[in-house]
Enzyme design. Structure first.
Site, mmCIF file in Angstrom:
data_model
loop_
_atom_site.group_PDB
_atom_site.id
_atom_site.type_symbol
_atom_site.label_atom_id
_atom_site.label_comp_id
_atom_site.label_asym_id
_atom_site.label_seq_id
_atom_site.Cartn_x
_atom_site.Cartn_y
_atom_site.Cartn_z
ATOM 1 N N PRO A 19 0.845 -1.204 0.000
ATOM 2 C CA PRO A 19 0.000 0.000 0.000
ATOM 3 C C PRO A 19 0.868 1.237 0.000
ATOM 4 O O PRO A 19 1.827 1.324 0.772
ATOM 5 C CB PRO A 19 -0.791 -0.115 1.310
ATOM 6 C CG PRO A 19 0.003 -1.034 2.179
ATOM 7 C CD PRO A 19 0.752 -1.951 1.256
ATOM 8 N N MET A 20 0.572 2.183 -0.863
ATOM 9 C CA MET A 20 1.331 3.441 -0.902
ATOM 10 C C MET A 20 0.390 4.584 -1.242
ATOM 11 O O MET A 20 -0.156 4.634 -2.343
ATOM 12 C CB MET A 20 2.446 3.379 -1.951
ATOM 13 C CG MET A 20 3.695 2.673 -1.480
ATOM 14 S SD MET A 20 4.978 2.726 -2.748
ATOM 15 C CE MET A 20 4.439 1.425 -3.852
ATOM 16 N N GLN A 81 -6.979 -1.072 1.545
ATOM 17 C CA GLN A 81 -6.399 -0.801 2.869
ATOM 18 C C GLN A 81 -7.131 0.325 3.580
ATOM 19 O O GLN A 81 -7.407 1.366 3.007
ATOM 20 C CB GLN A 81 -4.926 -0.418 2.779
ATOM 21 C CG GLN A 81 -4.314 -0.350 4.184
ATOM 22 C CD GLN A 81 -2.895 0.159 4.220
ATOM 23 O OE1 GLN A 81 -2.597 1.218 3.714
ATOM 24 N NE2 GLN A 81 -2.026 -0.612 4.837
ATOM 25 N N CYS A 114 1.588 2.852 10.037
ATOM 26 C CA CYS A 114 1.924 4.186 9.548
ATOM 27 C C CYS A 114 2.449 5.076 10.682
ATOM 28 O O CYS A 114 1.738 5.359 11.638
ATOM 29 C CB CYS A 114 0.702 4.836 8.898
ATOM 30 S SG CYS A 114 1.081 6.478 8.257
ATOM 31 N N LYS A 153 -1.275 -4.875 8.563
ATOM 32 C CA LYS A 153 0.129 -4.568 8.282
ATOM 33 C C LYS A 153 0.690 -3.838 9.489
ATOM 34 O O LYS A 153 0.141 -2.822 9.911
ATOM 35 C CB LYS A 153 0.204 -3.693 7.034
ATOM 36 C CG LYS A 153 1.600 -3.236 6.662
ATOM 37 C CD LYS A 153 1.608 -2.730 5.223
ATOM 38 C CE LYS A 153 2.943 -2.137 4.815
ATOM 39 N NZ LYS A 153 3.117 -0.752 5.239
ATOM 40 N N ASN A 212 8.112 -7.264 4.456
ATOM 41 C CA ASN A 212 8.157 -5.946 3.813
ATOM 42 C C ASN A 212 9.299 -5.118 4.395
ATOM 43 O O ASN A 212 9.674 -5.287 5.546
ATOM 44 C CB ASN A 212 6.801 -5.235 4.026
ATOM 45 C CG ASN A 212 6.793 -3.813 3.530
ATOM 46 O OD1 ASN A 212 6.593 -2.879 4.302
ATOM 47 N ND2 ASN A 212 7.022 -3.637 2.239
ATOM 48 N N GLY A 213 9.819 -4.212 3.565
ATOM 49 C CA GLY A 213 10.880 -3.319 4.033
ATOM 50 C C GLY A 213 12.202 -3.533 3.310
ATOM 51 O O GLY A 213 13.224 -2.979 3.684
ATOM 52 N N GLY A 214 12.179 -4.323 2.237
ATOM 53 C CA GLY A 214 13.429 -4.688 1.583
ATOM 54 C C GLY A 214 13.922 -3.757 0.483
ATOM 55 O O GLY A 214 15.054 -3.912 0.003
ATOM 56 N N ALA A 240 7.313 -2.005 -1.824
ATOM 57 C CA ALA A 240 6.805 -0.637 -1.975
ATOM 58 C C ALA A 240 7.729 0.188 -2.866
ATOM 59 O O ALA A 240 7.499 0.317 -4.072
ATOM 60 C CB ALA A 240 6.635 0.021 -0.609
#
Ligand code: FNR
Length: 338
Positions: A19-20, A81, A114, A153, A212-214, A240
């Site tokens: 999600p962005m 989301q 967030c 998330k 996530n976060g890579g 993302a």
């Protein structure tokens, strides 16, 4: 990979577009699906409208801004989301949900990661992470009230023990999967991602964990997604920034040039009448350090999708698509009159 084989979205062994806000609008999501993403995430919005000409369903804010535009093509793979609006209480979810009609999306995700102030000061986003009772209440209510899969998330907590304990409580609410952004609430995107935390979580629960976060240091192309999955021991991976810079990161045959990708992006933006400011914003993210190039300058000065097309030599495509949309508009009008 097939994310939706039996009519219910499956979160195991998938590559997802994260999600962005602003970036994850319809053109980016459709392009990511074309390139091989299995699931695409979106973000929160308010009321619902069907746009016959475009063949879309729009979720519209009170000021008439289109917050979320979706279409048939992504219906089985789009995750809607929502951000937790706690001051309004858990009832808000049910209310929101009736409005956004779960049938237009494949699953619902709650954003509990967030860290932005606008989110946390109302007890939303990452502020929820310190209130597991509320997390449980929200997720249980949603899981009970909605027939589509519910996911959430999160970010990690300062200790592994607390993180694993939270994730187990989340698992017990009946969610279909949990996406873990492997950073603390106060860590910035440039900080290294904590793969060890994600790995411990993946070992501790049996629902699919989406790592996530890579982006930036680990995930730059499709092969890296698989590597990130292995390193974290997660079931799936959510991307993302790498997808924001070049959505062909999902392409198993390798990255395409950003010029080619921008052109395909722009075609979707025209076809689905994406807001010109949003189109510009997304194209600028893809240009990255080339925003000062002649193309970047032309893009910055463009005010409409038509002007943006001129910079990319897509005037003919623009004209043809507008003519098709106009023909559809007239056909719908004729139908209404009879
Ligand atoms: C985000 N992120 C985000 N997360 C979320 O849950 N809801 C959202 O609306 C957004 N919006 C958003 C916008 C933009 C422009 C960026 C770059 C990021 C966070 C995102 O989903 C992800 O967790 C992080 O970017 C880490 O993943 P990557 O970038 O390392 O793959």
């Amino acid at each position: 990979m097939t994310a939706n084989t039996v009519g219910r979205l499956c979160f195991r062994n998938v590559n997802a577009l994260a999600p962005m806000v602003r970036v994850g609008t319809l053109p980016t999501r459709l392009l990511s699906l074309d390139y091989g993403a299995d699931i695409v995430y979106s973000e929160v919005s308010l009321s619902v409208e069907k746009v016959q000409v475009l063949e879309t369903v729009d979720f519209v804010a009170p000021d008439e801004r289109v917050m979320f535009r979706t279409c048939e093509k992504e219906k089985d793979r789009v995750v809607f989301q929502m951000v937790a609006l706690l001051p309004l209480g858990t009832c808000f979810y049910i209310f929101l949900f009736v409005m956004c009609r779960e049938n237009d999306v494949a699953a619902i995700d709650v954003n509990m990661g967030c860290p932005k102030e606008y989110s946390t000061k109302g007890g939303m986003g990452a502020a929820l992470l310190s209130d597991p009772d509320k997390i449980e209440a929200i997720l249980r209510t949603l899981v009970k009230g909605v027939s589509k899969p519910v996911t959430c998330k999160i970010r990690i907590l300062p200790t592994l023990e607390d993180t694993v304990s939270l994730v187990k409580r989340i698992e017990n609410t009946g969610v279909a999967a949990i996406a873990v952004h492997g950073r603390l609430k106060d860590e910035r995107p440039r900080h290294p991602v904590h793969c060890d935390f994600i790995q411990a979580i993946a070992e501790a629960v049996s629902i699919p964990v989406i790592a996530n976060g890579g982006s930036l240091d680990r995930v730059k192309a499709h092969a890296d997604i698989e590597e990130f999955r292995k390193v974290t021991g997660a079931s799936s991976v959510m991307v993302a920034r790498a997808a924001m810079w070049n959505p062909s990161v999902f392409r198993s045959q390798g990255l395409l040039s950003v010029e080619e990708v921008m052109e395909e992006y722009l075609k979707y933006a025209i076809r689905y009448d994406n807001h010109a400011f949003n189109t510009k914003y997304c194209l600028c993210q893809m240009l990255r350090d080339k925003v000062e190039s002649p193309l970047g300058k032309q893009l910055k000065s463009a005010q409409t999708n038509k002007e943006i097309c001129e910079g990319y030599g897509l005037q003919e495509y623009y004209k043809k698509t507008q003519a098709e949309l106009q023909a559809r508009r007239e056909a719908i009008q004729t139908n209404h009159n009879h």
